[in-house]
Motif scaffolding. Structure first.
Motif, PDB file in Angstrom:
ATOM      1  N   UNK A  60       0.830  -1.207   0.000  1.00 10.39           N
ATOM      2  CA  UNK A  60       0.000   0.000   0.000  1.00 10.39           C
ATOM      3  C   UNK A  60       0.863   1.255   0.000  1.00 10.39           C
ATOM      4  N   UNK A  61       1.939   1.246   0.785  1.00 14.12           N
ATOM      5  CA  UNK A  61       2.833   2.405   0.817  1.00 14.12           C
ATOM      6  C   UNK A  61       3.496   2.630  -0.537  1.00 14.12           C
ATOM      7  N   UNK A  62       3.880   1.553  -1.186  1.00  8.92           N
ATOM      8  CA  UNK A  62       4.495   1.687  -2.515  1.00  8.92           C
ATOM      9  C   UNK A  62       3.517   2.293  -3.507  1.00  8.92           C
ATOM     10  N   UNK A  63       2.259   1.869  -3.450  1.00 10.73           N
ATOM     11  CA  UNK A  63       1.250   2.431  -4.351  1.00 10.73           C
ATOM     12  C   UNK A  63       1.010   3.918  -4.058  1.00 10.73           C
ATOM     13  N   UNK A  64       1.048   4.286  -2.782  1.00 10.67           N
ATOM     14  CA  UNK A  64       0.820   5.689  -2.425  1.00 10.67           C
ATOM     15  C   UNK A  64       1.971   6.558  -2.914  1.00 10.67           C
ATOM     16  N   UNK A  65       3.207   6.163  -2.595  1.00 10.88           N
ATOM     17  CA  UNK A  65       4.363   6.984  -2.975  1.00 10.88           C
ATOM     18  C   UNK A  65       4.597   6.982  -4.478  1.00 10.88           C
ATOM     19  N   UNK A  66       4.198   5.888  -5.147  1.00 15.54           N
ATOM     20  CA  UNK A  66       4.359   5.801  -6.594  1.00 15.54           C
ATOM     21  C   UNK A  66       3.134   6.322  -7.339  1.00 15.54           C
ATOM     22  N   UNK A  67       2.113   6.742  -6.571  1.00 16.56           N
ATOM     23  CA  UNK A  67       0.894   7.345  -7.128  1.00 16.56           C
ATOM     24  C   UNK A  67       0.182   6.405  -8.093  1.00 16.56           C
ATOM     25  N   UNK A  68       0.095   5.143  -7.696  1.00 19.20           N
ATOM     26  CA  UNK A  68      -0.674   4.163  -8.475  1.00 19.20           C
ATOM     27  C   UNK A  68      -2.025   4.007  -7.795  1.00 19.20           C
ATOM     28  N   UNK A  69      -2.902   4.934  -8.073  1.00 18.77           N
ATOM     29  CA  UNK A  69      -4.186   4.997  -7.381  1.00 18.77           C
ATOM     30  C   UNK A  69      -5.110   3.821  -7.714  1.00 18.77           C
ATOM     31  N   UNK A  70      -5.261   3.398  -8.973  1.00 15.78           N
ATOM     32  CA  UNK A  70      -6.147   2.244  -9.228  1.00 15.78           C
ATOM     33  C   UNK A  70      -5.715   0.982  -8.489  1.00 15.78           C
ATOM     34  N   UNK A  71      -4.419   0.708  -8.467  1.00 13.37           N
ATOM     35  CA  UNK A  71      -3.949  -0.475  -7.754  1.00 13.37           C
ATOM     36  C   UNK A  71      -4.176  -0.347  -6.253  1.00 13.37           C
ATOM     37  N   UNK A  72      -4.038   0.850  -5.720  1.00 13.33           N
ATOM     38  CA  UNK A  72      -4.261   1.072  -4.289  1.00 13.33           C
ATOM     39  C   UNK A  72      -5.726   0.832  -3.921  1.00 13.33           C
ATOM     40  N   UNK A  73      -6.655   1.363  -4.715  1.00 12.75           N
ATOM     41  CA  UNK A  73      -8.073   1.158  -4.422  1.00 12.75           C
ATOM     42  C   UNK A  73      -8.467  -0.302  -4.592  1.00 12.75           C
ATOM     43  N   UNK A 129      -7.302   8.103   1.050  1.00  7.91           N
ATOM     44  CA  UNK A 129      -6.210   7.616   0.220  1.00  7.91           C
ATOM     45  C   UNK A 129      -6.115   8.390  -1.096  1.00  7.91           C
ATOM     46  N   UNK A 130      -7.264   8.705  -1.679  1.00  9.59           N
ATOM     47  CA  UNK A 130      -7.255   9.494  -2.922  1.00  9.59           C
ATOM     48  C   UNK A 130      -6.666  10.877  -2.663  1.00  9.59           C
ATOM     49  N   UNK A 131      -7.076  11.499  -1.574  1.00 12.50           N
ATOM     50  CA  UNK A 131      -6.527  12.815  -1.238  1.00 12.50           C
ATOM     51  C   UNK A 131      -5.034  12.745  -0.950  1.00 12.50           C
ATOM     52  N   UNK A 132      -4.601  11.655  -0.309  1.00 10.33           N
ATOM     53  CA  UNK A 132      -3.176  11.509  -0.004  1.00 10.33           C
ATOM     54  C   UNK A 132      -2.352  11.381  -1.283  1.00 10.33           C
ATOM     55  N   UNK A 133      -2.836  10.605  -2.234  1.00  7.60           N
ATOM     56  CA  UNK A 133      -2.106  10.435  -3.494  1.00  7.60           C
ATOM     57  C   UNK A 133      -2.033  11.761  -4.249  1.00  7.60           C
ATOM     58  N   UNK A 134      -3.131  12.489  -4.283  1.00 10.63           N
ATOM     59  CA  UNK A 134      -3.130  13.764  -5.000  1.00 10.63           C
ATOM     60  C   UNK A 134      -2.287  14.815  -4.284  1.00 10.63           C
TER      61      UNK A 134
END
Length: 615
Positions: A252-265, A354-359
């Motif tokens: 999950x952290x990798x998806x957040x820092x790498x901004x891979x939002x679809x994979x995170x959701x 999570x969406x707000x965090x990625x953006x």
């Protein structure tokens, strides 16, 4: 003998068995050895950190054979009676069920009796904050000056609810949450004694859920043995207690820092479908973000509890993620946690957070702007690759006449360069309506134009409005309506394009604007313009700073208050030889004719296309 749970079976028996509370154990041992014993102690700390166990061990050290001493035998009969709660000299009271003033009065009467076997009569009150205010007040005098053989030990999880007068009469010991590594190692030792195989990752997963409480961790281990048998791994802990594995948190952290939002959701969807607690998931992510921040700011203080196979990937992402971005992540997650605390739909708030965090990682903050102004390159943030643009069809080349074939024996002539034909001129665009015609370098329009001009097909002679005609128009208006025409002195003629007359006024001159847009003066302007130009016009008002601003009229001075004139003092008679002072020469005031013909005024009138209005 009936079955005994791990929390009771492996309760500490001596000071050496108390884990994670070295500061409390050391202070109590030194007090016993130096004979510096107080008459009241207060143990404060979260649940399961050893408050009651420490109090019982302290009571054993005081009432043991040959005591008080630190290295007592926990298996002697006096110590066993205290551990089992059947000692006559150690009275354990539950503050929640004995909180009335009558119970405290009985206690105050009983402390007068001497101990039966030991040296001290020890009164232990658990959850002492549950006592009423009257009970505390009834206990004050006895607590301050108890008999020499009486000692009070209090325990609570909420010290702020205790009266300050009680706190000031006790020695306070704050028991801290037990570190996760101490809990995990202790659980492994308990499992080994019980013949159970407990993996270290599973022990750390239990310790994370226990949140610093040893009793909670032992109860969880007891439950896992009942569910899994003799082999316990991390997946079993995750399934029973809804804990998210370290691999999932790292993913999950990798998806957040790498901004891979679809994979995170998608990952959140999988965890929600498997029954994971969304609040626990957010807590795990926040704890890992905290570890990331500490590892970036102070690497020597980091204790990142993440799988080794994910550390290199996360280390690369951390290296190119600014510190303020990670702080922003923690702020977003803290706000999300507050929303989830009181909401029934926790998954919705988690996904929004999570969406707000990625953006937030892509937002430019003040630090980025300062870096750009100083010439430093902006931090490179991973961005998903954009989709490839669709191929654009190129126009086919124009056909050219084929060159005649040359005979084989004659060499081919040099190629003649073919000039491409000039592109055909584009058709003229259709004219726009009159009210939409653009004006180059025109200031913004203040208001809507006047009504559309009437058709002028039957007018024989049409003339465009010029500055001279505009001056004549103002003179005609002044003859017909001097009051209204006087307001038009703060206008400036700009141009006439097919009947659309542009007039500039100062932006602050709202009175002139409202007057020109009114019906009465507008109709009068249309009539005079039709006489001068042979057609009706449409006025277009624009704001122009070059136009002189309106001059605010100064209010009349206030009338002076009537004051009684003082009696004039008698003047002394002038002497014969003294002469009266000569009067001062009057200052020259220019006449209106001199002001109007001043060269500077005439130059200003010419430059600004203005004229002076005679009062």
């Amino acid at each position: 003998m009936s079955y005994q749970v791990f929390a009771r079976k492996y309760r500490p028996r001596t000071f050496k068995d108390v884990l994670g509370q070295d500061h409390v154990v050391r202070t109590l041992c030194n007090a016993i050895e130096q004979k510096r014993l107080a008459h009241a102690y207060l143990f404060v700390g979260p649940r399961g950190t050893g408050k009651t166990s420490t109090a019982r061990i302290f009571a054993k050290a005081l009432n043991c054979s040959g005591g008080p001493k630190v290295d007592f035998d926990p298996d002697e009969d006096v110590c066993l009676e205290i551990a089992e709660g059947r000692s006559l000299d150690v009275l354990e009271i539950d503050g929640a069920s004995n909180r009335g003033i009558d119970n405290i009065r009985d206690l105050r009467d009983n402390v007068q009796f001497a101990p039966a076997r030991g040296q001290y009569r020890i009164i232990y009150i658990d959850e002492v904050h549950m006592l009423t205010k009257e009970s505390f007040n009834a206990l004050l005098k006895t607590l301050e000056e108890p008999p020499s053989h009486v000692m009070f030990i209090f325990a609570t999880t909420e010290p702020h609810k205790i009266l300050p007068t009680i706190l000031s009469r006790c020695q306070r010991f704050d028991l801290r949450p037990i570190p996760a590594d101490i809990i995990a190692n202790h659980l492994v030792n308990i499992a080994a004694q019980e013949g159970v195989t407990l993996s270290l990752p599973a022990a750390f997963a239990i310790a994370r859920v226990a949140d610093g409480g040893m009793r909670d961790a032992q109860s969880m281990l007891d439950q896992l043995v009942s569910f899994c048998g003799n082999n316990i791994n991390e997946e079993d802990v995750n399934d029973i207690f809804g804990v998210t594995s370290r691999e999932t948190v790292a993913r999950a952290l990798t998806c957040i820092l790498d901004r891979r939002l679809p994979e995170l959701l998608h990952l959140v969807h999988e965890l929600a479908e498997s029954g994971r607690d969304m609040g626990q998931l957010l807590s795990e992510i926040m704890g890992s973000v905290r570890e990331l921040l500490v590892s970036k700011v102070a690497p020597q203080e980091s204790s990142l509890a993440l799988p080794p196979e994910w550390r290199d990937t996360l280390a690369a992402l951390i290296a190119r993620t600014p510190t303020d971005k990670i702080v922003r992540l923690m702020e977003v997650f803290s706000a999300t946690e507050e929303h989830m605390r009181w909401s029934t739909n926790k998954r919705l708030h988690l996904e929004m957070g999570l969406i707000q965090a990625v953006h937030s990682l892509a937002e430019a903050n003040i630090s980025d702007i300062i870096r750009a102004l100083n010439g430093a390159p902006l931090p490179e943030m991973p961005v998903a690759a954009p989709a490839a643009p669709a191929p654009v069809a190129m126009p086919e080349p124009l056909p050219t006449a084929p060159a005649p074939a040359a005979p084989a024996t004659v060499p081919a002539p040099a190629p003649v360069p073919v000039t491409e034909p000039a592109p055909e001129p584009l058709p003229e665009p259709a004219p726009l309506p009159e009210d939409l015609q653009p004006i180059d370098d025109a200031p913004p329009v203040l208001d809507a134009p006047l009504p559309e001009p009437l058709p002028t097909d039957d007018v024989p002679a049409l003339r465009a409005l010029t500055p001279e005609l505009w001056d004549r128009l103002l003179e005609r208006l002044h003859e017909q309506s001097p009051v209204k025409a006087a307001m038009l002195g703060n206008t400036m003629f700009i141009g006439d394009e097919d009947g659309l007359v542009t007039v500039g006024i100062h932006p602050a001159d709202t009175e002139t604007r409202d007057l020109l847009l009114g019906d009465s003066l507008g109709e009068l302007i249309q009539e005079v313009a039709a006489e001068l130009c042979g057609r009706r016009i449409t006025l277009r008002l624009v704001a122009d700073e070059m136009v002189p601003p309106p001059v605010a009229e100064e209010p009349p001075p206030p009338l002076p208050m009537p004051v009684a004139a003082p009696k004039p003092a008698p003047k002394p008679a002038p002497k014969a030889e003294e002469k009266a002072p000569a009067p001062a020469p009057a200052s020259h005031k220019p006449t209106d004719e001199e002001f109007y013909h001043d060269p500077l005024v005439e130059l200003a009138l010419k430059e600004f296309h203005a004229r002076l209005l005679n009062e």
